[in-house]
Design an enzyme around this catalytic site. Sequence first.
Site, PDB file in Angstrom:
ATOM      1  N   LYS A 270       4.351  -4.592  10.166  1.00  0.00           N
ATOM      2  CA  LYS A 270       5.391  -4.596   9.125  1.00  0.00           C
ATOM      3  C   LYS A 270       6.575  -5.447   9.561  1.00  0.00           C
ATOM      4  CE  LYS A 270       4.628   0.100   7.293  1.00  0.00           C
ATOM      5  NZ  LYS A 270       4.305  -0.293   5.916  1.00  0.00           N
ATOM      6  N   ARG A 344      -4.744   6.213   4.136  1.00  0.00           N
ATOM      7  CA  ARG A 344      -5.986   6.547   3.429  1.00  0.00           C
ATOM      8  C   ARG A 344      -7.161   6.727   4.390  1.00  0.00           C
ATOM      9  NH1 ARG A 344      -5.500   1.208  -0.166  1.00  0.00           N
ATOM     10  NH2 ARG A 344      -3.322   1.685   0.276  1.00  0.00           N
TER      11      ARG A 344
HETATM   12  N1  BES Z   1       3.477   4.239   4.932  1.00  0.00           N
HETATM   13  C1  BES Z   1       3.240   3.116   4.111  1.00  0.00           C
HETATM   14  C2  BES Z   1       3.758   3.281   2.684  1.00  0.00           C
HETATM   15  C3  BES Z   1       5.258   3.401   2.531  1.00  0.00           C
HETATM   16  C4  BES Z   1       6.025   2.275   2.299  1.00  0.00           C
HETATM   17  C5  BES Z   1       5.873   4.641   2.568  1.00  0.00           C
HETATM   18  C6  BES Z   1       7.385   2.396   2.149  1.00  0.00           C
HETATM   19  C7  BES Z   1       7.239   4.753   2.399  1.00  0.00           C
HETATM   20  C8  BES Z   1       7.996   3.632   2.189  1.00  0.00           C
HETATM   21  C9  BES Z   1       1.750   2.828   4.047  1.00  0.00           C
HETATM   22  O1  BES Z   1       1.025   3.144   5.181  1.00  0.00           O
HETATM   23  C10 BES Z   1       1.590   1.356   3.837  1.00  0.00           C
HETATM   24  O2  BES Z   1       1.975   0.618   4.702  1.00  0.00           O
HETATM   25  N2  BES Z   1       1.024   0.981   2.699  1.00  0.00           N
HETATM   26  C11 BES Z   1       0.806  -0.390   2.393  1.00  0.00           C
HETATM   27  C12 BES Z   1      -0.578  -0.530   1.789  1.00  0.00           C
HETATM   28  C13 BES Z   1      -1.008  -1.952   1.589  1.00  0.00           C
HETATM   29  C14 BES Z   1      -1.227  -2.615   2.912  1.00  0.00           C
HETATM   30  C15 BES Z   1      -2.258  -1.941   0.769  1.00  0.00           C
HETATM   31  C16 BES Z   1       1.873  -0.833   1.408  1.00  0.00           C
HETATM   32  O3  BES Z   1       2.221  -0.063   0.518  1.00  0.00           O
HETATM   33  O4  BES Z   1       2.387  -1.940   1.566  1.00  0.00           O
HETATM   34 MN    MN Z   2       1.019   1.579   6.600  1.00  0.00          MN
END
Ligand code: BES
Ligand code: MN
Length: 493
Positions: A270, A344
């Site tokens: 990230k 997931r």
């Molecule tokens: N934990 C994150 C989602 C999240 C983002 C929670 C911001 C709270 C605030 C999750 O694991 C994630 O990174 N999801 C990705 C999925 C994508 C790679 C398909 C996302 O939402 O960008």
């Molecule tokens: Mn994530």
Amino acid sequence: MTLTLAQTSPTTTACDAIIVAVRPNGRGLEVAGHGLTPAQAKKITDALSALGATGKSGEVTKVGGVSGFKAPLVVAVGLGAVKDKVDLESIRRAGGNAIRALAGTKKVAIISDPEPELLQAMATGARLAAYAFTAFKSKQEPKSAPASAIVLIVPGPITADQKRIVAEVNIVANAVDLTRDLVNTPPNALPPTALAAAAKKAVAKLPVTVTIWDERALKRDGCGGILGVGQGSANPPRLVKMVYAPRGAKAHLAIVGKGITFDTGGISIKPAKNMDEMKGDMAGAASVISAMQAIAALGLKVKVTGWVPTAENMPSGTAQRPGDVITTYNGTTVEVLNTDAEGRLILADALAMAAEENPALIIDVATLTGAQRIALGARIAGVMSNDDDARAQVCAAAESGGEAMWPMPLPEDLLATLDSATADIANIGDGLGGMLSAGVFLNKFIPSGQAWVHLDIAGPAFNDKGPYGYTPKGGTGAAVRTFVQVAKGLAAG
Ligand code: BES
Ligand code: MN
Ligand code: ZN
């Protein structure tokens, strides 16, 4: 902090401040409830009108030295005009706003409407607002400390009903506060083993049995999702199972919470900005742990099994790679195209395991997608399900518990976007409808005929803005009250 009930006179109650709720009535202001004599109420509304108070929702007005009142400070909080029916959330928020405006005050009294629903709403808002997370401050700041005692003043003898309501509010608020504490705890202080220990501690005095899978047990049982996500971290993953099975249980509910103790994204790392907020990626797990505590403490006649898969998602020489294929608990192979879609993967194992017991309903809760926040904003959770009745049941429970949740679809068409050339399924879709494709992915791990509801609380779990109503900055405790309401509904048969 414990909330108490007292039958004392509002004018003679010894406290540092007394809260009274007011609303506009067309001619001016009126005091809500029946705690005051007309003469006492008039003293307060006269003083408020002179200060320009309108009684609109969210308004807090402080009046010092109202004659006849022992409390040195009277705090009026606006409820807004009654429309067709009294809005309980506006009462919760009013209680919350008043308590927040009184930070640094020790003993606060509230003149509450004694009617059960209204008393419960006021008690809940006040109690949930009296929260601060100071465990990692080397010096405490008394000026910003929440009230240490809140007493609800009711006219007439205290009834058994009122006592029960206040006891319940305290149990549920303690559980919400536990979720907030776990979410706010820094990630170095809460690796997966510590989250598992916190689950044990949360129910130590309650009739809940706790089983913890370590890496060996996870390997033995084929939990490739939890192991795959956890393999990049020096802090090993865990799976926690919590069982509350009271005599006379009406139904079996399974609740499953995402417990990523820190989400860097892994190799699909990230951006640095706000990455610290990913300490809250175990909010679903925290709400499951806390709900187990509240449901058992309330003694609800429903069997509840809580599942907490927990891992830390780190990039390292042992981390999983984009392109890796893992085999999950139910044998489904997953191509990990993006290591940041990790929630997931750990849920896949836990959901399939939960389903083996054929509960009447499975609910999972997860800070699963950034797309949830794009679609519904930071305050409304998305509710997806393979069963229309179950989705409606959970949305209704959320409404009655005072949580904002909204139904969302699980379009079958999106399944095709999860196609993998190599494995049974890929862990990301085409980028559109990301909250829904995550839900569609999870659905692959639910056997047909098994009722299941998925809550995406990515936004609501963590308040990165200022506090409002009874919601503090940081961890909010999202989903705990909804779980309690669902369990109550099942216990009622
Ligand atoms: N934990 C994150 C989602 C999240 C983002 C929670 C911001 C709270 C605030 C999750 O694991 C994630 O990174 N999801 C990705 C999925 C994508 C790679 C398909 C996302 O939402 O960008
Ligand atoms: Mn994530
Ligand atoms: Zn995550």
